[in-house]
Design a protein around this motif. Structure first.
Motif, short mmCIF file in Angstrom:
data_model
loop_
_atom_site.label_atom_id
_atom_site.label_comp_id
_atom_site.label_asym_id
_atom_site.label_seq_id
_atom_site.Cartn_x
_atom_site.Cartn_y
_atom_site.Cartn_z
N LEU A 253 6.83 -23.36 4.42
CA LEU A 253 7.32 -22.24 3.63
C LEU A 253 6.51 -20.98 3.92
CD1 LEU A 253 7.79 -24.03 0.19
CD2 LEU A 253 9.56 -23.53 1.89
N ILE A 254 7.15 -19.83 3.79
CA ILE A 254 6.50 -18.53 3.93
C ILE A 254 6.36 -17.90 2.55
CG2 ILE A 254 6.69 -16.20 4.91
CD1 ILE A 254 8.24 -17.37 7.22
N ASN A 255 5.19 -17.33 2.27
CA ASN A 255 4.93 -16.66 0.99
C ASN A 255 5.05 -17.65 -0.17
OD1 ASN A 255 4.17 -14.41 -0.50
ND2 ASN A 255 6.26 -13.69 -0.77
N SER A 256 4.29 -18.71 -0.09
CA SER A 256 4.40 -19.79 -1.07
C SER A 256 3.30 -19.79 -2.12
CB SER A 256 4.37 -21.14 -0.34
OG SER A 256 3.11 -21.33 0.29
N ASN A 257 2.34 -18.90 -1.98
CA ASN A 257 1.22 -18.83 -2.94
C ASN A 257 1.56 -17.82 -4.02
OD1 ASN A 257 -1.18 -18.91 -4.29
ND2 ASN A 257 -2.37 -17.86 -2.71
N PHE A 258 2.12 -18.31 -5.13
CA PHE A 258 2.58 -17.42 -6.18
C PHE A 258 1.45 -16.92 -7.07
CE2 PHE A 258 6.25 -20.43 -5.50
CZ PHE A 258 6.89 -19.59 -4.60
N ARG A 259 0.23 -17.31 -6.76
CA ARG A 259 -0.91 -16.74 -7.46
C ARG A 259 -1.18 -15.31 -6.98
NH1 ARG A 259 -4.39 -22.19 -6.44
NH2 ARG A 259 -3.43 -21.84 -4.40
N ASN A 260 -0.72 -14.99 -5.75
CA ASN A 260 -0.86 -13.64 -5.21
C ASN A 260 0.23 -13.44 -4.14
OD1 ASN A 260 -1.89 -11.07 -4.67
ND2 ASN A 260 -3.34 -11.84 -3.15
N PRO A 261 1.49 -13.38 -4.55
CA PRO A 261 2.58 -13.34 -3.57
C PRO A 261 2.77 -11.97 -2.94
CG PRO A 261 3.48 -13.20 -5.77
CD PRO A 261 2.00 -13.39 -5.94
N ASN B 217 5.00 -8.94 -2.12
CA ASN B 217 6.10 -8.37 -2.89
C ASN B 217 6.32 -6.94 -2.43
OD1 ASN B 217 8.00 -7.70 -4.83
ND2 ASN B 217 6.56 -7.65 -6.52
N GLN B 218 6.85 -6.77 -1.21
CA GLN B 218 6.97 -5.43 -0.61
C GLN B 218 7.99 -4.56 -1.32
OE1 GLN B 218 6.42 -5.15 3.88
NE2 GLN B 218 7.26 -7.22 3.68
N ARG B 219 9.07 -5.16 -1.83
CA ARG B 219 10.11 -4.36 -2.47
C ARG B 219 9.75 -4.00 -3.91
NH1 ARG B 219 12.83 -8.06 0.77
NH2 ARG B 219 14.55 -7.26 2.05
N GLY B 220 8.92 -4.81 -4.54
CA GLY B 220 8.51 -4.53 -5.90
C GLY B 220 9.39 -5.14 -6.97
N GLY C 67 8.07 -2.90 4.89
CA GLY C 67 8.12 -1.69 4.09
C GLY C 67 7.26 -0.61 4.72
N LEU C 68 7.90 0.45 5.24
CA LEU C 68 7.14 1.56 5.82
C LEU C 68 6.46 2.35 4.72
CD1 LEU C 68 9.68 2.87 8.48
CD2 LEU C 68 7.69 1.41 8.87
N PRO C 69 5.22 2.76 4.90
CA PRO C 69 4.54 3.51 3.85
C PRO C 69 5.10 4.91 3.68
CG PRO C 69 3.19 3.40 5.83
CD PRO C 69 4.37 2.50 6.06
N VAL C 70 4.85 5.49 2.51
CA VAL C 70 5.26 6.87 2.24
C VAL C 70 4.61 7.79 3.26
CG1 VAL C 70 5.18 8.74 0.54
CG2 VAL C 70 5.58 6.38 -0.20
N ASN C 71 5.37 8.80 3.70
CA ASN C 71 4.93 9.79 4.69
C ASN C 71 4.65 9.17 6.06
OD1 ASN C 71 5.13 11.93 2.87
ND2 ASN C 71 3.05 11.59 2.11
N THR C 72 5.44 8.15 6.42
CA THR C 72 5.41 7.67 7.80
C THR C 72 5.82 8.82 8.73
OG1 THR C 72 5.87 5.39 7.21
CG2 THR C 72 6.49 6.08 9.43
N TYR C 73 5.09 8.97 9.81
CA TYR C 73 5.22 10.17 10.65
C TYR C 73 5.29 9.76 12.11
CZ TYR C 73 3.42 14.30 13.14
OH TYR C 73 3.23 15.33 14.02
N ALA C 74 6.14 10.43 12.89
CA ALA C 74 6.20 10.19 14.33
C ALA C 74 6.69 11.45 15.03
CB ALA C 74 7.12 9.02 14.66
N VAL C 75 6.27 11.64 16.26
CA VAL C 75 6.71 12.77 17.09
C VAL C 75 7.75 12.24 18.08
CG1 VAL C 75 6.03 14.50 18.79
CG2 VAL C 75 4.53 13.98 16.86
N GLY C 76 8.87 12.95 18.19
CA GLY C 76 9.94 12.51 19.08
C GLY C 76 10.17 13.50 20.20
N TYR C 77 11.20 13.23 20.97
CA TYR C 77 11.59 14.17 22.02
C TYR C 77 13.10 14.32 22.03
CZ TYR C 77 12.42 9.91 24.78
OH TYR C 77 12.85 8.69 25.23
N ASN C 78 13.55 15.53 22.37
CA ASN C 78 14.95 15.89 22.30
C ASN C 78 15.62 15.61 23.64
OD1 ASN C 78 17.41 17.15 21.80
ND2 ASN C 78 16.44 18.77 20.60
#
Length: 261
Positions: A6-14, A16-19, A164-175
């Protein structure tokens, strides 16, 4: 000691990215209530009918490794709790009522051909909820001691499916031609497939903003997302934007955004 499948099976400290739930586990009933407490989770139901029990399920993609094998599901909990294994239409199930935290197991030999497989943790109706500390699924007919992974190890496993990407995730792109802009956003893990991008806050009008020279544009739309080892490739598009002359635009995600893979 048997490996926990199982993945994420320790409910003492699970994780929880979505909240509002815990990663890799899903409610299967509308009246099911999950509460993440300090050191355990609680499963309750808004219904008081006898058969309206809350459920928490984890589904498996790669069922070939389980075909024909004997497996044991063990949970540690209190209150009225249950543990079930589903393979195709076959069910192995056990339930108990404990006043303090105790281990409960169910064991089954699985069929040779499995089209679907999941495990299910249960509480019961709103007057008979259950608290659960952890869960373990392992190969074999004997329950072996539970050894939790670290939070970081569990988070990395979960992030392959949802990041879950953090707030103010930033990247430079090209056109490319004034309409299409490409960005490469680093990720802490490699996603298991090309993800969908979704907002945590549905009230927000846009997933991201595009900026250059102090000017902000919100009318770009998502065209493509592809997952690669250690990063994602993002292409965005805006019709009739060739006159903007963006050369090195910046993409900024101001609110939390998730990559669902």
């Amino acid at each position: 000691m048997g490996k926990n499948l199982l993945i994420n099976s320790n409910f003492r400290n699970p994780v929880n990215q979505r909240g509002n739930t815990i990663d890799r586990w899903r409610h299967e009933k509308a009246d099911s209530i999950l509460t993440v407490n300090d050191g355990y989770i609680t499963l309750n139901s808004t219904s008081s009918t006898a058969n309206s029990y809350p459920t928490l399920r984890q589904r498996f993609e790669d069922t070939k490794i389980l075909e024909g094998r004997t497996v044991t599901l063990t949970i540690k909990g209190r209150g009225k709790i249950g543990a079930a294994i589903f393979a195709n239409d076959y069910v192995s199930y056990n339930e108990k009522t404990y006043t303090d935290f105790q281990e409960l197991s169910t064991t089954v030999t699985l069929p040779e051909n499995i089209s679907s497989f999941f495990v299910e943790l249960r509480g019961f109706n709103n007057t008979n909820g259950g608290d659960i500390l952890w869960a373990k699924l392992e190969i074999g007919s004997t329950s072996t001691p539970y050894e939790p992974l670290t939070y970081g190890e569990e988070l990395a496993l979960c992030q392959r499916y949802y990041l879950g990407l953090p707030v103010n995730t930033y990247a430079v792109g090209y056109n490319l031609d004034g309409s299409y802009i490409d960005f490469y956003v680093p990720t802490p893990v490699s996603l298991r497939k090309n993800p969908a991008m979704e907002r945590f806050n549905e009230e927000k009008e846009c997933l991201f903003q595009v900026m250059e020279n102090g000017i902000c544009y919100t009318d770009y739309v998502l065209e493509t997302i592809r997952a690669y080892p250690g990063h994602i490739y993002v292409r965005i598009y805006a019709e009739n934007s060739s006159g903007r002359g963006l050369v090195h635009p910046e993409i900024i995600i101001h609110d939390r955004v998730g990559l669902n893979a």
